[in-house]
Design a protein around this motif. Sequence first.
Motif, mmCIF file in Angstrom:
data_model
loop_
_atom_site.group_PDB
_atom_site.id
_atom_site.type_symbol
_atom_site.label_atom_id
_atom_site.label_comp_id
_atom_site.label_asym_id
_atom_site.label_seq_id
_atom_site.Cartn_x
_atom_site.Cartn_y
_atom_site.Cartn_z
ATOM 1 N N ARG A 1 -3.526 -13.169 28.358
ATOM 2 C CA ARG A 1 -2.548 -13.687 27.403
ATOM 3 C C ARG A 1 -1.929 -12.500 26.669
ATOM 4 O O ARG A 1 -2.649 -11.639 26.158
ATOM 5 C CB ARG A 1 -3.187 -14.629 26.384
ATOM 6 C CG ARG A 1 -3.998 -15.745 26.973
ATOM 7 C CD ARG A 1 -4.567 -16.635 25.866
ATOM 8 N NE ARG A 1 -3.594 -17.613 25.390
ATOM 9 C CZ ARG A 1 -3.707 -18.291 24.254
ATOM 10 N NH1 ARG A 1 -4.733 -18.050 23.435
ATOM 11 N NH2 ARG A 1 -2.794 -19.185 23.900
ATOM 12 N N VAL A 2 -0.605 -12.445 26.630
ATOM 13 C CA VAL A 2 0.065 -11.355 25.918
ATOM 14 C C VAL A 2 1.117 -11.933 24.977
ATOM 15 O O VAL A 2 1.721 -12.975 25.248
ATOM 16 C CB VAL A 2 0.729 -10.349 26.890
ATOM 17 C CG1 VAL A 2 -0.297 -9.744 27.826
ATOM 18 C CG2 VAL A 2 1.840 -11.010 27.677
ATOM 19 N N HIS A 3 1.309 -11.251 23.863
ATOM 20 C CA HIS A 3 2.313 -11.647 22.881
ATOM 21 C C HIS A 3 3.410 -10.583 22.859
ATOM 22 O O HIS A 3 3.129 -9.381 22.778
ATOM 23 C CB HIS A 3 1.682 -11.767 21.489
ATOM 24 C CG HIS A 3 2.672 -12.057 20.404
ATOM 25 N ND1 HIS A 3 3.210 -11.075 19.603
ATOM 26 C CD2 HIS A 3 3.234 -13.230 19.996
ATOM 27 C CE1 HIS A 3 4.049 -11.625 18.738
ATOM 28 N NE2 HIS A 3 4.084 -12.928 18.960
ATOM 29 N N ALA A 4 4.664 -11.027 22.953
ATOM 30 C CA ALA A 4 5.800 -10.108 22.957
ATOM 31 C C ALA A 4 6.653 -10.326 21.717
ATOM 32 O O ALA A 4 6.899 -11.466 21.310
ATOM 33 C CB ALA A 4 6.642 -10.305 24.210
ATOM 34 N N SER A 5 7.117 -9.239 21.130
ATOM 35 C CA SER A 5 7.997 -9.328 19.967
ATOM 36 C C SER A 5 8.955 -8.143 19.974
ATOM 37 O O SER A 5 8.716 -7.119 20.632
ATOM 38 C CB SER A 5 7.181 -9.345 18.669
ATOM 39 O OG SER A 5 6.399 -8.165 18.550
ATOM 40 N N GLU B 1 -0.260 -16.012 30.458
ATOM 41 C CA GLU B 1 0.473 -16.615 29.349
ATOM 42 C C GLU B 1 1.278 -15.547 28.625
ATOM 43 O O GLU B 1 0.742 -14.497 28.254
ATOM 44 C CB GLU B 1 -0.497 -17.275 28.363
ATOM 45 C CG GLU B 1 -0.786 -18.732 28.666
ATOM 46 C CD GLU B 1 -1.459 -19.422 27.496
ATOM 47 O OE1 GLU B 1 -0.742 -19.990 26.643
ATOM 48 O OE2 GLU B 1 -2.700 -19.375 27.436
ATOM 49 N N ILE B 2 2.575 -15.829 28.432
ATOM 50 C CA ILE B 2 3.457 -14.960 27.669
ATOM 51 C C ILE B 2 3.853 -15.716 26.406
ATOM 52 O O ILE B 2 4.496 -16.761 26.478
ATOM 53 C CB ILE B 2 4.720 -14.583 28.466
ATOM 54 C CG1 ILE B 2 4.349 -14.029 29.854
ATOM 55 C CG2 ILE B 2 5.564 -13.599 27.676
ATOM 56 C CD1 ILE B 2 3.601 -12.723 29.820
ATOM 57 N N LEU B 3 3.469 -15.202 25.258
ATOM 58 C CA LEU B 3 3.766 -15.855 23.988
ATOM 59 C C LEU B 3 4.850 -15.082 23.249
ATOM 60 O O LEU B 3 4.822 -13.848 23.197
ATOM 61 C CB LEU B 3 2.513 -15.940 23.123
ATOM 62 C CG LEU B 3 1.508 -17.073 23.419
ATOM 63 C CD1 LEU B 3 0.994 -17.006 24.848
ATOM 64 C CD2 LEU B 3 0.330 -16.994 22.449
ATOM 65 N N ALA B 4 5.804 -15.820 22.668
ATOM 66 C CA ALA B 4 6.890 -15.192 21.920
ATOM 67 C C ALA B 4 7.418 -16.163 20.879
ATOM 68 O O ALA B 4 7.280 -17.380 21.018
ATOM 69 C CB ALA B 4 8.010 -14.757 22.858
ATOM 70 N N ALA B 5 8.040 -15.615 19.830
ATOM 71 C CA ALA B 5 8.542 -16.450 18.740
ATOM 72 C C ALA B 5 9.752 -17.264 19.173
ATOM 73 O O ALA B 5 9.891 -18.435 18.817
ATOM 74 C CB ALA B 5 8.894 -15.574 17.536
ATOM 75 N N GLN B 6 10.657 -16.654 19.949
ATOM 76 C CA GLN B 6 11.845 -17.346 20.430
ATOM 77 C C GLN B 6 11.755 -17.482 21.945
ATOM 78 O O GLN B 6 11.587 -16.489 22.644
ATOM 79 C CB GLN B 6 13.108 -16.573 20.059
ATOM 80 C CG GLN B 6 13.361 -16.470 18.566
ATOM 81 C CD GLN B 6 14.681 -15.795 18.267
ATOM 82 O OE1 GLN B 6 15.616 -15.847 19.052
ATOM 83 N NE2 GLN B 6 14.760 -15.138 17.115
#
Length: 237
Positions: free
Chosen positions: A165-169, A42-47
């Motif tokens: 799961r990783v979050h990118a910003s 899972e790749i999580l990002a705001a946009q």
Amino acid sequence: MAEAVWRGTELEHRTTAARPTGWAALDAELPGGGWPEQSVVEILAAQPAVLEWRLLSPALKTVVQNGGQVVVVGPPRQPHLPGLQYMGLSERQFVWVQADQPAERLWTTEQLIKSKAAGAVVAWLPKARAEQLRRLQVCAQGCESLVFLCRPEAARHESSAAPLRVHASAGLDWTLDVHILKRRGPAHERTLALPSIPGGLASVLTLRARRLTRPAAEVSHAVGSPVDTVRPRHAAA
């Protein structure tokens, strides 16, 4: 005998088949040393459809170089051919599946995983439920392709069967900030700042422009006009 026992305080390397992410600092923090096979990520990002390309492009380039095909499902922005070519993706090895409805996206993603026809699958599933993610994870266990599920930042508070799961910003001075939210191993407390100037900007930015001292704009170099569109059959929810 003790060597065969995996402890939750250690990264799980022995049973995790993985491929390099293209980011040495990230590989060092992931079980197996890269993006896992036989698993969803899972790749999580705001946009949506912005930072995902920057994070995944090194691995997708390797897939193409090895003769594999990259299939993207339901990107909210149209893939842009010049940007894809800069990333090292050939239009002949890139398929864009335009699936607008959540049920279409889920059905298409599941079929691609089951068929094992692509070297990498990247799907945008903003409304996927926990049980649907669990089903995709079960399907992925029989597939050696890379499977990435792109989801909104708010999903970090939802349960997920994805082992990684990783979050990118967007970070300071054109960095890509990555926080590992979940992995097979101990909790990851710090944020990784990966040097990542989008697109072909690296060759034109001055040294001063590279040091913004503020978060770089979330600019995508892989959006624009469609490359290749394949519409899936409709599926029931």
